[in-house]
Design a protein around this motif. Structure first.
Motif, PDB file in Angstrom:
ATOM      1  N   ARG A  13       0.852  -1.200   0.000  1.00  0.00           N
ATOM      2  CA  ARG A  13       0.000   0.000   0.000  1.00  0.00           C
ATOM      3  C   ARG A  13       0.882   1.243   0.000  1.00  0.00           C
ATOM      4  O   ARG A  13       2.050   1.207   0.392  1.00  0.00           O
ATOM      5  CB  ARG A  13      -0.880   0.018   1.255  1.00  0.00           C
ATOM      6  CG  ARG A  13      -1.754  -1.183   1.422  1.00  0.00           C
ATOM      7  CD  ARG A  13      -2.681  -1.053   2.625  1.00  0.00           C
ATOM      8  NE  ARG A  13      -2.104  -0.385   3.764  1.00  0.00           N
ATOM      9  CZ  ARG A  13      -1.887  -0.962   4.954  1.00  0.00           C
ATOM     10  NH1 ARG A  13      -2.187  -2.223   5.159  1.00  0.00           N
ATOM     11  NH2 ARG A  13      -1.367  -0.264   5.941  1.00  0.00           N
ATOM     12  N   TRP A  14       0.276   2.374  -0.404  1.00  0.00           N
ATOM     13  CA  TRP A  14       1.005   3.646  -0.428  1.00  0.00           C
ATOM     14  C   TRP A  14       1.561   4.007   0.946  1.00  0.00           C
ATOM     15  O   TRP A  14       2.697   4.457   1.059  1.00  0.00           O
ATOM     16  CB  TRP A  14       0.091   4.776  -0.915  1.00  0.00           C
ATOM     17  CG  TRP A  14      -0.248   4.717  -2.364  1.00  0.00           C
ATOM     18  CD1 TRP A  14      -1.466   4.377  -2.902  1.00  0.00           C
ATOM     19  CD2 TRP A  14       0.607   5.007  -3.472  1.00  0.00           C
ATOM     20  NE1 TRP A  14      -1.411   4.444  -4.275  1.00  0.00           N
ATOM     21  CE2 TRP A  14      -0.150   4.827  -4.648  1.00  0.00           C
ATOM     22  CE3 TRP A  14       1.930   5.399  -3.579  1.00  0.00           C
ATOM     23  CZ2 TRP A  14       0.381   5.035  -5.919  1.00  0.00           C
ATOM     24  CZ3 TRP A  14       2.457   5.613  -4.843  1.00  0.00           C
ATOM     25  CH2 TRP A  14       1.693   5.435  -5.985  1.00  0.00           C
ATOM     26  N   ASP A  15       0.757   3.827   1.986  1.00  0.00           N
ATOM     27  CA  ASP A  15       1.221   4.217   3.316  1.00  0.00           C
ATOM     28  C   ASP A  15       2.394   3.370   3.782  1.00  0.00           C
ATOM     29  O   ASP A  15       3.296   3.873   4.459  1.00  0.00           O
ATOM     30  CB  ASP A  15       0.080   4.182   4.340  1.00  0.00           C
ATOM     31  CG  ASP A  15      -0.549   2.809   4.504  1.00  0.00           C
ATOM     32  OD1 ASP A  15      -0.523   2.003   3.548  1.00  0.00           O
ATOM     33  OD2 ASP A  15      -1.086   2.530   5.595  1.00  0.00           O
ATOM     34  N   LEU A  16       2.434   2.098   3.418  1.00  0.00           N
ATOM     35  CA  LEU A  16       3.559   1.242   3.794  1.00  0.00           C
ATOM     36  C   LEU A  16       4.845   1.672   3.083  1.00  0.00           C
ATOM     37  O   LEU A  16       5.920   1.662   3.684  1.00  0.00           O
ATOM     38  CB  LEU A  16       3.250  -0.224   3.465  1.00  0.00           C
ATOM     39  CG  LEU A  16       2.082  -0.850   4.210  1.00  0.00           C
ATOM     40  CD1 LEU A  16       1.816  -2.258   3.702  1.00  0.00           C
ATOM     41  CD2 LEU A  16       2.350  -0.861   5.704  1.00  0.00           C
ATOM     42  N   ILE A  17       4.713   2.058   1.829  1.00  0.00           N
ATOM     43  CA  ILE A  17       5.882   2.525   1.081  1.00  0.00           C
ATOM     44  C   ILE A  17       6.385   3.843   1.668  1.00  0.00           C
ATOM     45  O   ILE A  17       7.589   4.039   1.857  1.00  0.00           O
ATOM     46  CB  ILE A  17       5.550   2.673  -0.414  1.00  0.00           C
ATOM     47  CG1 ILE A  17       5.178   1.295  -0.992  1.00  0.00           C
ATOM     48  CG2 ILE A  17       6.713   3.295  -1.186  1.00  0.00           C
ATOM     49  CD1 ILE A  17       4.547   1.348  -2.359  1.00  0.00           C
ATOM     50  N   SER A  18       5.467   4.734   1.984  1.00  0.00           N
ATOM     51  CA  SER A  18       5.841   6.010   2.592  1.00  0.00           C
ATOM     52  C   SER A  18       6.556   5.786   3.924  1.00  0.00           C
ATOM     53  O   SER A  18       7.573   6.423   4.216  1.00  0.00           O
ATOM     54  CB  SER A  18       4.595   6.877   2.800  1.00  0.00           C
ATOM     55  OG  SER A  18       4.933   8.116   3.348  1.00  0.00           O
ATOM     56  N   TRP A  19       6.047   4.893   4.718  1.00  0.00           N
ATOM     57  CA  TRP A  19       6.681   4.614   6.016  1.00  0.00           C
ATOM     58  C   TRP A  19       8.063   3.989   5.816  1.00  0.00           C
ATOM     59  O   TRP A  19       9.011   4.326   6.521  1.00  0.00           O
ATOM     60  CB  TRP A  19       5.791   3.703   6.862  1.00  0.00           C
ATOM     61  CG  TRP A  19       6.392   3.454   8.205  1.00  0.00           C
ATOM     62  CD1 TRP A  19       7.023   2.328   8.630  1.00  0.00           C
ATOM     63  CD2 TRP A  19       6.453   4.376   9.300  1.00  0.00           C
ATOM     64  NE1 TRP A  19       7.470   2.486   9.916  1.00  0.00           N
ATOM     65  CE2 TRP A  19       7.130   3.733  10.352  1.00  0.00           C
ATOM     66  CE3 TRP A  19       5.994   5.678   9.474  1.00  0.00           C
ATOM     67  CZ2 TRP A  19       7.362   4.353  11.571  1.00  0.00           C
ATOM     68  CZ3 TRP A  19       6.233   6.297  10.703  1.00  0.00           C
ATOM     69  CH2 TRP A  19       6.899   5.629  11.721  1.00  0.00           C
ATOM     70  N   ARG A  20       8.174   3.092   4.859  1.00  0.00           N
ATOM     71  CA  ARG A  20       9.454   2.418   4.618  1.00  0.00           C
ATOM     72  C   ARG A  20      10.558   3.406   4.259  1.00  0.00           C
ATOM     73  O   ARG A  20      11.673   3.322   4.759  1.00  0.00           O
ATOM     74  CB  ARG A  20       9.293   1.405   3.493  1.00  0.00           C
ATOM     75  CG  ARG A  20      10.585   0.723   3.125  1.00  0.00           C
ATOM     76  CD  ARG A  20      10.395  -0.288   2.040  1.00  0.00           C
ATOM     77  NE  ARG A  20      11.680  -0.867   1.691  1.00  0.00           N
ATOM     78  CZ  ARG A  20      11.835  -1.797   0.801  1.00  0.00           C
ATOM     79  NH1 ARG A  20      10.793  -2.291   0.172  1.00  0.00           N
ATOM     80  NH2 ARG A  20      13.033  -2.249   0.514  1.00  0.00           N
ATOM     81  N   TYR A  21      10.256   4.350   3.386  1.00  0.00           N
ATOM     82  CA  TYR A  21      11.294   5.271   2.905  1.00  0.00           C
ATOM     83  C   TYR A  21      11.413   6.552   3.708  1.00  0.00           C
ATOM     84  O   TYR A  21      12.497   7.118   3.809  1.00  0.00           O
ATOM     85  CB  TYR A  21      11.060   5.600   1.432  1.00  0.00           C
ATOM     86  CG  TYR A  21      11.346   4.426   0.540  1.00  0.00           C
ATOM     87  CD1 TYR A  21      12.645   4.106   0.170  1.00  0.00           C
ATOM     88  CD2 TYR A  21      10.316   3.620   0.083  1.00  0.00           C
ATOM     89  CE1 TYR A  21      12.918   3.016  -0.633  1.00  0.00           C
ATOM     90  CE2 TYR A  21      10.574   2.516  -0.730  1.00  0.00           C
ATOM     91  CZ  TYR A  21      11.878   2.218  -1.074  1.00  0.00           C
ATOM     92  OH  TYR A  21      12.145   1.142  -1.872  1.00  0.00           O
ATOM     93  N   TYR A  22      10.306   7.044   4.252  1.00  0.00           N
ATOM     94  CA  TYR A  22      10.327   8.342   4.928  1.00  0.00           C
ATOM     95  C   TYR A  22      10.057   8.269   6.428  1.00  0.00           C
ATOM     96  O   TYR A  22      10.228   9.255   7.122  1.00  0.00           O
ATOM     97  CB  TYR A  22       9.270   9.275   4.318  1.00  0.00           C
ATOM     98  CG  TYR A  22       9.416   9.498   2.839  1.00  0.00           C
ATOM     99  CD1 TYR A  22      10.605   9.947   2.289  1.00  0.00           C
ATOM    100  CD2 TYR A  22       8.347   9.279   1.991  1.00  0.00           C
ATOM    101  CE1 TYR A  22      10.729  10.160   0.933  1.00  0.00           C
ATOM    102  CE2 TYR A  22       8.448   9.490   0.628  1.00  0.00           C
ATOM    103  CZ  TYR A  22       9.649   9.934   0.106  1.00  0.00           C
ATOM    104  OH  TYR A  22       9.763  10.147  -1.242  1.00  0.00           O
ATOM    105  N   ARG A  23       9.546   7.136   6.913  1.00  0.00           N
ATOM    106  CA  ARG A  23       9.096   7.008   8.303  1.00  0.00           C
ATOM    107  C   ARG A  23       8.032   8.060   8.617  1.00  0.00           C
ATOM    108  O   ARG A  23       7.950   8.596   9.706  1.00  0.00           O
ATOM    109  CB  ARG A  23      10.259   7.126   9.299  1.00  0.00           C
ATOM    110  CG  ARG A  23      11.263   6.023   9.219  1.00  0.00           C
ATOM    111  CD  ARG A  23      10.654   4.732   9.701  1.00  0.00           C
ATOM    112  NE  ARG A  23      11.638   3.675   9.826  1.00  0.00           N
ATOM    113  CZ  ARG A  23      11.602   2.546   9.150  1.00  0.00           C
ATOM    114  NH1 ARG A  23      10.640   2.338   8.278  1.00  0.00           N
ATOM    115  NH2 ARG A  23      12.509   1.632   9.325  1.00  0.00           N
ATOM    116  N   ASP A  24       7.217   8.351   7.587  1.00  0.00           N
ATOM    117  CA  ASP A  24       6.182   9.378   7.713  1.00  0.00           C
ATOM    118  C   ASP A  24       5.093   9.103   6.675  1.00  0.00           C
ATOM    119  O   ASP A  24       5.324   9.262   5.481  1.00  0.00           O
ATOM    120  CB  ASP A  24       6.803  10.756   7.480  1.00  0.00           C
ATOM    121  CG  ASP A  24       5.832  11.897   7.666  1.00  0.00           C
ATOM    122  OD1 ASP A  24       4.650  11.650   7.988  1.00  0.00           O
ATOM    123  OD2 ASP A  24       6.247  13.056   7.476  1.00  0.00           O
ATOM    124  N   VAL A  25       3.923   8.684   7.125  1.00  0.00           N
ATOM    125  CA  VAL A  25       2.841   8.367   6.189  1.00  0.00           C
ATOM    126  C   VAL A  25       2.233   9.626   5.565  1.00  0.00           C
ATOM    127  O   VAL A  25       1.499   9.525   4.588  1.00  0.00           O
ATOM    128  CB  VAL A  25       1.739   7.497   6.840  1.00  0.00           C
ATOM    129  CG1 VAL A  25       2.305   6.151   7.239  1.00  0.00           C
ATOM    130  CG2 VAL A  25       1.095   8.191   8.014  1.00  0.00           C
TER     131      VAL A  25
END
Length: 72
Positions: A13-25
């Motif tokens: 999901r988009w939020d998981l990718i955001s968390w993985r790379y930025y640690r910020d959803v």
């Protein structure tokens, strides 16, 4: 803008990718904007190549409240 390439896996999901790379959803809108070819769906198909823009750590931490920045 510099970016990384991320290839999705089943159920991602988009939020998981955001968390993985930025640690910020809260960076999800930036990811979606960088990938107009990708579906804006709750779950992404596997094998999709996404651009992950490189952003400065300062731009992420400045958006956080003081108690989350570590400078309080």
């Amino acid at each position: 803008m510099a970016h990384l390439i991320h290839t999705t896996i089943e159920g991602e999901r988009w939020d998981l990718i955001s968390w993985r790379y930025y640690r910020d959803v809260r960076q999800v809108p930036q990811l979606i904007a960088a990938n107009p070819h990708a579906p804006n769906a709750p779950v992404l198909p596997s094998g999709l190549r996404l651009r992950v823009p490189l952003i400065s750590r300062a731009s992420v931490t400045q958006a956080l409240p003081p108690w989350r920045r570590g400078d309080a």
